[in-house]
Design a protein around this motif. Structure first.
Motif, short mmCIF file in Angstrom:
data_model
loop_
_atom_site.label_atom_id
_atom_site.label_comp_id
_atom_site.label_asym_id
_atom_site.label_seq_id
_atom_site.Cartn_x
_atom_site.Cartn_y
_atom_site.Cartn_z
N ILE A 97 0.83 -1.20 0.00
CA ILE A 97 0.00 0.00 0.00
C ILE A 97 0.87 1.26 0.00
O ILE A 97 0.58 2.23 -0.71
N ASN A 98 1.96 1.23 0.75
CA ASN A 98 2.85 2.39 0.81
C ASN A 98 3.79 2.45 -0.39
O ASN A 98 4.11 3.55 -0.87
N CYS A 99 4.25 1.29 -0.85
CA CYS A 99 5.20 1.26 -1.98
C CYS A 99 4.96 -0.05 -2.75
O CYS A 99 5.31 -1.13 -2.25
N ALA A 100 4.35 0.07 -3.92
CA ALA A 100 4.01 -1.12 -4.69
C ALA A 100 5.24 -1.88 -5.13
O ALA A 100 5.24 -3.12 -5.13
N GLU A 101 6.32 -1.18 -5.49
CA GLU A 101 7.54 -1.86 -5.94
C GLU A 101 8.14 -2.70 -4.82
O GLU A 101 8.61 -3.82 -5.04
N ARG A 102 8.15 -2.13 -3.61
CA ARG A 102 8.69 -2.88 -2.47
C ARG A 102 7.82 -4.10 -2.18
O ARG A 102 8.32 -5.18 -1.83
N GLY A 103 6.51 -3.95 -2.33
CA GLY A 103 5.63 -5.08 -2.12
C GLY A 103 5.85 -6.19 -3.14
O GLY A 103 5.84 -7.38 -2.80
N LEU A 104 6.05 -5.81 -4.41
CA LEU A 104 6.33 -6.81 -5.44
C LEU A 104 7.65 -7.52 -5.18
O LEU A 104 7.79 -8.73 -5.43
N LEU A 105 8.64 -6.77 -4.67
CA LEU A 105 9.91 -7.40 -4.34
C LEU A 105 9.74 -8.39 -3.19
O LEU A 105 10.32 -9.50 -3.21
N LEU A 106 8.96 -8.02 -2.18
CA LEU A 106 8.68 -8.95 -1.09
C LEU A 106 7.90 -10.16 -1.60
O LEU A 106 8.07 -11.28 -1.08
N LEU A 107 7.05 -9.93 -2.61
CA LEU A 107 6.34 -11.06 -3.21
C LEU A 107 7.31 -12.05 -3.83
O LEU A 107 7.15 -13.27 -3.69
N ARG A 108 8.32 -11.53 -4.51
CA ARG A 108 9.35 -12.42 -5.08
C ARG A 108 10.08 -13.19 -3.98
O ARG A 108 10.36 -14.39 -4.13
N VAL A 109 10.38 -12.49 -2.89
CA VAL A 109 11.05 -13.17 -1.77
C VAL A 109 10.15 -14.27 -1.20
O VAL A 109 10.61 -15.39 -0.92
N ARG A 110 8.85 -13.96 -1.04
CA ARG A 110 7.92 -14.97 -0.52
C ARG A 110 7.83 -16.18 -1.44
O ARG A 110 7.87 -17.33 -0.99
N ASP A 111 7.71 -15.92 -2.75
CA ASP A 111 7.62 -17.03 -3.70
C ASP A 111 8.91 -17.85 -3.71
O ASP A 111 8.86 -19.09 -3.83
N GLU A 112 10.05 -17.19 -3.58
CA GLU A 112 11.32 -17.92 -3.54
C GLU A 112 11.41 -18.79 -2.30
O GLU A 112 11.86 -19.96 -2.36
N ILE A 113 10.95 -18.26 -1.16
CA ILE A 113 10.96 -19.05 0.07
C ILE A 113 10.04 -20.26 -0.07
O ILE A 113 10.40 -21.39 0.31
N ARG A 114 8.85 -20.03 -0.62
CA ARG A 114 7.92 -21.14 -0.79
C ARG A 114 8.46 -22.18 -1.76
O ARG A 114 8.31 -23.39 -1.55
N MET A 115 9.12 -21.72 -2.83
CA MET A 115 9.69 -22.66 -3.78
C MET A 115 10.82 -23.46 -3.14
O MET A 115 10.95 -24.67 -3.37
N THR A 116 11.63 -22.78 -2.31
CA THR A 116 12.71 -23.50 -1.62
C THR A 116 12.14 -24.53 -0.66
O THR A 116 12.64 -25.68 -0.60
N ILE A 117 11.12 -24.15 0.09
CA ILE A 117 10.50 -25.09 1.03
C ILE A 117 9.88 -26.27 0.27
O ILE A 117 10.00 -27.43 0.69
N ALA A 118 9.23 -25.97 -0.86
CA ALA A 118 8.65 -27.05 -1.66
C ALA A 118 9.73 -27.98 -2.20
O ALA A 118 9.54 -29.21 -2.25
N ALA A 119 10.88 -27.40 -2.58
CA ALA A 119 11.98 -28.23 -3.06
C ALA A 119 12.51 -29.12 -1.95
O ALA A 119 12.77 -30.32 -2.16
#
Length: 257
Positions: A140-162
């Protein structure tokens, strides 16, 4: 209205969506939304003036809502044949909201008896919801920062799934090895049993051959003794005969002198 399972992510009020059940084209099946009116908790504020807010702010707010909906899709559930939709909230978070989020996280961890260490699906689910709420607040405050955190979240989930896939494959590999070991153990036990039977058979043959050898040696010794005795008797007989002949010969020669 029965809302879905409570989440740490902040959502707006549910919206009732009515669908046209007639068979029409997808374009004709437009959703008609009727938001549930919130309960008034004070004086009703005056409607905002249309002169406030520039088109740029409206466009940015719309873009933020689209990003939020792409990151955290709306929740849907059906009740009494009616479809309810609940979108993620686009209200900026305050410091008090963050403190309340932390307290709610600790309360739910304790309430659902999540384990503090090791693998715990409950703890993972709650922390994932907390991280999604933080992504919402940051977006809400910074869309770019949120999208970057989304990438971090997806990477963490992908690592956990691996890691989970690796764990499952290792467990399956261990089970296969254990089954192969059990099968190999059965084969080895069968082979050992066959070798033991073969060993007993060979020992029996050895004992039979030893008995035959002993019998042959015994018969050979007996025959040897018999032949030696016979040979000795023949020698004694020949000696006596020779002595008798000598005596007779001496008796014949003596009168002539």
């Amino acid at each position: 209205m029965i809302p879905p399972n409570a989440s740490l992510v902040k959502y707006d009020n549910p919206v009732l969506v009515s669908r046209n059940t007639d068979k029409k084209t997808p374009r004709a099946k437009a959703l008609k939304a009727s938001p549930t009116p919130p309960a008034p908790s004070g004086p009703v504020p005056a409607p905002p003036s249309k002169s406030k807010g520039s088109p740029m702010d409206a466009k940015a707010a719309q873009q933020t809502d689209e990003i939020l909906n792409s990151i955290l899709p709306p929740r849907e559930w059906t009740e009494n044949g009616q479809l309810w939709v609940q979108q993620v909230s686009s209200t900026p978070a305050t410091r008090l909201d963050v403190v309340n989020l932390q307290e709610e996280l600790d309360r739910r961890l304790q309430q659902r008896q999540a384990r503090e260490t090791g693998i715990c699906p409950v703890r993972r689910e709650l922390y994932s919801q907390c991280f999604d709420e933080l992504i919402r607040q940051v977006t809400i405050n910074c869309a770019e920062r949120g999208l970057l955190l989304l990438r971090v979240r997806d990477e963490i989930r992908m690592t956990i799934a691996a890691y989970q896939t690796l764990y499952e494959s290792s467990v399956a590999f261990g089970m296969r090895k254990a089954l192969q070991a059990e099968q190999g153990k059965a084969d080895m036990e069968k082979k050992i049993s066959e070798l033991e039977k073969e060993k007993l058979d060979l020992e029996r043959q050895v004992n039979e051959l030893k008995a035959k050898c002993e019998q042959i040696e015994k018969r050979a010794n007996e025959q040897k003794q018999v032949e030696e005795k016979k040979h000795t008797e023949e020698i004694q007989f020949l000696k006596r005969t020779n002595q008798q002949l000598k005596t007779q010969l001496e008796g014949i020669i003596a009168p002539k002198k």
